[in-house]
Each structure stands twice: as C-alpha cells, then as structure tokens.
Write an enzyme that holds these catalytic residues in place. Structure first.
Site, PDB file in Angstrom:
ATOM      1  N   ASP A  34       0.858  -1.185   0.000  1.00 36.42           N
ATOM      2  CA  ASP A  34       0.000   0.000   0.000  1.00 36.42           C
ATOM      3  C   ASP A  34       0.892   1.232   0.000  1.00 36.42           C
ATOM      4  O   ASP A  34       2.037   1.192   0.472  1.00 36.42           O
ATOM      5  CB  ASP A  34      -0.904   0.007   1.243  1.00 36.42           C
ATOM      6  CG  ASP A  34      -2.177   0.825   1.033  1.00 36.42           C
ATOM      7  OD1 ASP A  34      -3.253   0.221   0.875  1.00 36.42           O
ATOM      8  OD2 ASP A  34      -2.080   2.076   1.025  1.00 36.42           O
ATOM      9  N   ASP A  58       3.504   2.724  -4.284  1.00 33.23           N
ATOM     10  CA  ASP A  58       2.597   3.684  -4.897  1.00 33.23           C
ATOM     11  C   ASP A  58       2.336   3.174  -6.317  1.00 33.23           C
ATOM     12  O   ASP A  58       3.272   3.119  -7.139  1.00 33.23           O
ATOM     13  CB  ASP A  58       3.260   5.069  -4.909  1.00 33.23           C
ATOM     14  CG  ASP A  58       2.375   6.134  -5.548  1.00 33.23           C
ATOM     15  OD1 ASP A  58       1.399   5.779  -6.260  1.00 33.23           O
ATOM     16  OD2 ASP A  58       2.667   7.325  -5.346  1.00 33.23           O
ATOM     17  N   VAL A  59       1.091   2.795  -6.613  1.00 34.72           N
ATOM     18  CA  VAL A  59       0.816   2.185  -7.923  1.00 34.72           C
ATOM     19  C   VAL A  59       1.036   3.136  -9.088  1.00 34.72           C
ATOM     20  O   VAL A  59       1.091   2.698 -10.235  1.00 34.72           O
ATOM     21  CB  VAL A  59      -0.621   1.591  -8.022  1.00 34.72           C
ATOM     22  CG1 VAL A  59      -0.797   0.402  -7.113  1.00 34.72           C
ATOM     23  CG2 VAL A  59      -1.676   2.659  -7.802  1.00 34.72           C
ATOM     24  N   TYR A 147     -13.463   8.862 -12.011  1.00 30.09           N
ATOM     25  CA  TYR A 147     -13.606   7.525 -11.429  1.00 30.09           C
ATOM     26  C   TYR A 147     -14.359   6.609 -12.398  1.00 30.09           C
ATOM     27  O   TYR A 147     -13.925   5.479 -12.656  1.00 30.09           O
ATOM     28  CB  TYR A 147     -14.339   7.648 -10.094  1.00 30.09           C
ATOM     29  CG  TYR A 147     -14.423   6.363  -9.290  1.00 30.09           C
ATOM     30  CD1 TYR A 147     -13.317   5.901  -8.576  1.00 30.09           C
ATOM     31  CD2 TYR A 147     -15.600   5.629  -9.220  1.00 30.09           C
ATOM     32  CE1 TYR A 147     -13.385   4.730  -7.826  1.00 30.09           C
ATOM     33  CE2 TYR A 147     -15.687   4.465  -8.475  1.00 30.09           C
ATOM     34  CZ  TYR A 147     -14.578   4.017  -7.773  1.00 30.09           C
ATOM     35  OH  TYR A 147     -14.657   2.863  -7.028  1.00 30.09           O
ATOM     36  N   LYS A 151     -12.594   3.367 -14.157  1.00 28.38           N
ATOM     37  CA  LYS A 151     -13.082   2.011 -13.867  1.00 28.38           C
ATOM     38  C   LYS A 151     -13.608   1.335 -15.135  1.00 28.38           C
ATOM     39  O   LYS A 151     -13.457   0.126 -15.297  1.00 28.38           O
ATOM     40  CB  LYS A 151     -14.148   2.056 -12.776  1.00 28.38           C
ATOM     41  CG  LYS A 151     -13.601   2.488 -11.408  1.00 28.38           C
ATOM     42  CD  LYS A 151     -12.587   1.500 -10.863  1.00 28.38           C
ATOM     43  CE  LYS A 151     -12.165   1.828  -9.439  1.00 28.38           C
ATOM     44  NZ  LYS A 151     -11.205   0.841  -8.893  1.00 28.38           N
ATOM     45  N   THR A 182     -16.599   1.712   3.485  1.00 25.52           N
ATOM     46  CA  THR A 182     -15.146   1.729   3.724  1.00 25.52           C
ATOM     47  C   THR A 182     -14.736   3.209   3.845  1.00 25.52           C
ATOM     48  O   THR A 182     -15.550   4.109   3.554  1.00 25.52           O
ATOM     49  CB  THR A 182     -14.360   1.116   2.539  1.00 25.52           C
ATOM     50  OG1 THR A 182     -14.503   1.998   1.411  1.00 25.52           O
ATOM     51  CG2 THR A 182     -14.839  -0.280   2.176  1.00 25.52           C
TER      52      THR A 182
HETATM   53  N1  LIG Z   1     -16.138   0.814  -1.239  1.00 23.70           N
HETATM   54  C1  LIG Z   1     -16.900   0.783  -2.319  1.00 23.70           C
HETATM   55  O1  LIG Z   1     -18.126   1.036  -2.259  1.00 23.70           O
HETATM   56  C2  LIG Z   1     -16.330   0.432  -3.649  1.00 23.70           C
HETATM   57  C3  LIG Z   1     -17.231   0.239  -4.708  1.00 23.70           C
HETATM   58  C4  LIG Z   1     -16.734  -0.082  -5.961  1.00 23.70           C
HETATM   59  C5  LIG Z   1     -15.371  -0.244  -6.160  1.00 23.70           C
HETATM   60  N2  LIG Z   1     -14.516  -0.047  -5.116  1.00 23.70           N
HETATM   61  C6  LIG Z   1     -13.091  -0.216  -5.391  1.00 23.70           C
HETATM   62  O2  LIG Z   1     -12.554  -1.175  -4.507  1.00 23.70           O
HETATM   63  C7  LIG Z   1     -11.172  -0.854  -4.249  1.00 23.70           C
HETATM   64  C8  LIG Z   1     -10.967  -0.781  -2.740  1.00 23.70           C
HETATM   65  O3  LIG Z   1     -11.750   0.294  -2.237  1.00 23.70           O
HETATM   66  P1  LIG Z   1     -12.083   0.454  -0.684  1.00 23.70           P
HETATM   67  O4  LIG Z   1     -13.488   0.849  -0.610  1.00 23.70           O
HETATM   68  O5  LIG Z   1     -11.583  -0.705   0.065  1.00 23.70           O
HETATM   69  O6  LIG Z   1     -11.224   1.780  -0.375  1.00 23.70           O
HETATM   70  P2  LIG Z   1     -10.186   2.124   0.786  1.00 23.70           P
HETATM   71  O7  LIG Z   1      -9.962   3.580   0.671  1.00 23.70           O
HETATM   72  O8  LIG Z   1     -10.643   1.543   2.068  1.00 23.70           O
HETATM   73  O9  LIG Z   1      -8.875   1.326   0.306  1.00 23.70           O
HETATM   74  C9  LIG Z   1      -8.137   1.741  -0.815  1.00 23.70           C
HETATM   75  C10 LIG Z   1      -6.665   1.491  -0.531  1.00 23.70           C
HETATM   76  O10 LIG Z   1      -5.923   1.912  -1.691  1.00 23.70           O
HETATM   77  C11 LIG Z   1      -4.749   2.535  -1.228  1.00 23.70           C
HETATM   78  N3  LIG Z   1      -4.196   3.419  -2.241  1.00 23.70           N
HETATM   79  C12 LIG Z   1      -4.674   4.621  -2.671  1.00 23.70           C
HETATM   80  N4  LIG Z   1      -3.841   5.158  -3.549  1.00 23.70           N
HETATM   81  C13 LIG Z   1      -2.812   4.276  -3.712  1.00 23.70           C
HETATM   82  C14 LIG Z   1      -1.637   4.285  -4.486  1.00 23.70           C
HETATM   83  N5  LIG Z   1      -1.308   5.323  -5.281  1.00 23.70           N
HETATM   84  N6  LIG Z   1      -0.800   3.225  -4.418  1.00 23.70           N
HETATM   85  C15 LIG Z   1      -1.099   2.176  -3.590  1.00 23.70           C
HETATM   86  N7  LIG Z   1      -2.193   2.135  -2.817  1.00 23.70           N
HETATM   87  C16 LIG Z   1      -3.037   3.172  -2.875  1.00 23.70           C
HETATM   88  C17 LIG Z   1      -5.216   3.323   0.013  1.00 23.70           C
HETATM   89  O11 LIG Z   1      -4.119   3.717   0.831  1.00 23.70           O
HETATM   90  C18 LIG Z   1      -6.144   2.312   0.663  1.00 23.70           C
HETATM   91  O12 LIG Z   1      -5.455   1.479   1.570  1.00 23.70           O
HETATM   92  C19 LIG Z   1     -10.907   0.458  -4.966  1.00 23.70           C
HETATM   93  O13 LIG Z   1     -10.303   0.175  -6.220  1.00 23.70           O
HETATM   94  C20 LIG Z   1     -12.276   1.042  -5.171  1.00 23.70           C
HETATM   95  O14 LIG Z   1     -12.331   1.906  -6.257  1.00 23.70           O
HETATM   96  C21 LIG Z   1     -14.964   0.276  -3.871  1.00 23.70           C
END
Ligand SMILES: NC(=O)c1ccc[n+]([C@@H]2O[C@H](COP(=O)([O-])OP(=O)(O)OC[C@H]3O[C@@H](n4cnc5c(N)ncnc54)[C@H](O)[C@@H]3O)[C@@H](O)[C@H]2O)c1
Length: 254
Positions: A34, A58-59, A147, A151, A182
């Site tokens: 992360d 960092d991705v 976003y 996606k 989250t």
């Molecule tokens: N929560 C939702 O409702 C939801 C819905 C659809 C899709 N998603 C997708 O699911 C995935 C996880 O989301 P989540 O809800 O667990 O969010 P979250 O914010 O809890 O977790 C996201 C993680 O990504 C990390 N991150 C951000 N930028 C980064 C970078 N540049 N390099 C490495 N890590 C990085 C953050 O530090 C965090 O730990 C995401 O891709 C999000 O778009 C989430």
C-alpha cells in the site's frame, strides 16, 4: 493448505484488507502492499499464519510496482495478485481541475495498468490476477467523471490482459462492487440523502461488506475456467438507476 504467495495491492484498508485476511485464512503467505506503509504493516501483523510481508508501493510509480512484483515473484510461487488500490473525487467535469482528473485516473487506471503489466511478468504460470472495478464502470454518475472513466477503462483492460496472458494459463478477472462501507465511501455517505438513495436503488436493500467482496475476489482466483470476466456484486443495484449523488450535494450545500 495452500503454501503459495499472494500479493494484495491497496491491502491496508477496506476491501483490500478484508481480502488479505481471506487469503491468509486460505493458507497463502500474503504480501500486503500500500502507499500507506504503516497501514500495510498493521494489516500484515494481524494476519493468521506466517510468512506475511508488508511493502510500501505507490501504484502510480512504475519503479515501485516493478520492484514489488519482482520481489513477490522471486520464489516462483506467486499464484495470486489482487489490485484493490483506488481513490475518487467529486466534481462536475466543467469544474474539475485537470490535476484532480489525473490523480484519480493515475491511481485507478494507469496504476492498474502498471500492476497488470508487472503481475503479468511475475505471477506463476496458471496463476490469477483480480482487480477491483466498480458499478461506476457501467453506470455513469454526475460528479464522478474520472472515477467512472478509469473504472470503465479497467474493465476493458481486464479483458485485454486475459487474452494476452492466457497462453501461460494466467487468468485475469475483476470484481465490480456497488456500495461497500469503507473509508473510500464514507465522505459521500455523509451527504444528506445519498445513503438512502443508494439503498432505495439496491434491490437487496443494503450495502455490501468488505468480507463479501473478498469472498468474490477469492472465487475469481480459484475458479480455474474463469477469465476475462467482470463480476457485478452490488445487491442488484446494476438493475436500477444510479443515485443522483451530485444532485444531493447541490440540495444539501447549494
Ligand atoms: N467501497 C466501495 O463502495 C467500492 C465500490 C466499488 C469499487 N470499489 C473499489 O474497490 C477498491 C478498494 O476500495 P475500498 O473501498 O476498500 O477503499 P479504501 O480507501 O478503504 O482502500 C483503498 C486502498 O488503496 C490505497 N491506495 C490509494 N492510492 C494508492 C496508491 N497510489 N498506491 C497504492 N495504494 C493506494 C489506500 O491507501 C487504501 O489502503 C478500490 O479500487 C475502489 O475503487 C470500492
């Protein structure tokens, strides 16, 4: 008991953290990566079993992604890669700073490409990769332009990667969640009316949990005949309208 390695990028929080626990419970040694290194370390330290590692990555930086995957794949036992890194923003296209558009698409699309590129090089033959897309890959939402675009791009990139990696029997899929509580979604849920609107447009009438998404991610990793698939997981929300998040912002804050 599975003794191979799994890598979860974005594993410090939310869906990624729940996925690391599910993988560790399934017997994998998990590398938790992360951009928030302390968060990755805290998750890795709490996992069941042994052999877990925490790495800063960092991705959006290819050097980070390349070195992380080179290390994770160095023993030849990397059989599962999950990319859960993500970020969002809220703003109409006509108001949005270019830098903010780039920030979100850099993480959600460019970063996802870098993970697919280097996972494709280092995952073992017959391994599997899973990315997190979103309901917003197929449902437009005013205020979520970068976003939604990122996606949707990732959903197509998943299919291209599935074709390109099939000769090594590497499978590439994505899980596409609707609303999951989250840290990512917490700010939007604080806008009056948004949560009720989401749930009114979700036939099963509730948000999902990170653990339910992790279960679907593990299904894609295990399912030996599944590739190039983007699985909707949203309580049926893709069957109804997408909530008017921007409309709620305007009504609440002018
Ligand atoms: N929560 C939702 O409702 C939801 C819905 C659809 C899709 N998603 C997708 O699911 C995935 C996880 O989301 P989540 O809800 O667990 O969010 P979250 O914010 O809890 O977790 C996201 C993680 O990504 C990390 N991150 C951000 N930028 C980064 C970078 N540049 N390099 C490495 N890590 C990085 C953050 O530090 C965090 O730990 C995401 O891709 C999000 O778009 C989430």
């Amino acid at each position: 008991m599975n003794r191979s390695r799994a890598l979860v990028v974005g594993g410090a929080s939310g869906i990624g953290a729940a996925t690391t626990h599910a993988l560790a419970d399934a017997g994998y040694a998990v590398t938790v990566a992360d951009v928030v290194e302390d968060g990755a370390r805290a998750v890795a330290d709490a996992l069941a079993g042994t052999g877990h590692l925490a790495r800063r990555c960092d991705v959006t930086r290819e050097a980070d992604v390349a070195s992380m995957l080179t290390e994770a794949g160095s023993e030849g036992d990397l059989t599962a890669v999950v990319n859960s890194a993500g970020s969002s923003t809220l703003g109409l296209l006509t108001d949005l700073d270019e830098a903010e558009f780039r920030r979100v698409t850099d993480i959600c699309l460019h970063g996802a490409f870098l993970v697919l590129k280097h996972a494709g090089r280092h995952v073992a033959d017959a391994g599997a990769i899973c990315s997190l897309t979103s309901l917003n890959a197929r449902r437009a939402a005013a205020g979520f332009g970068p976003y939604c675009a990122a996606k949707a791009g990732l959903a197509m990139l998943t299919q291209v990667a599935a074709l390109e990696l099939a000769p090594r029997r590497v499978r590439v899929n994505a899980v596409s969640p609707g609303l999951v509580d989250t840290p990512l979604t917490a700010p939007a849920m604080e806008i009056p009316g948004v949560r009720d609107d989401y749930l009114d447009n979700t036939p099963l009438g509730r948000a999902g949990t990170p653990e339910e998404v992790a279960e679907a991610v593990l299904f894609t990793l295990r399912s030996a005949w599944l590739t190039g698939e983007v699985i909707d997981l949203n309580g049926g929300a893709h069957l109804l309208a997408y909530p008017d998040v921007h409309g709620h912002v305007v009504r609440a804050f002018g």
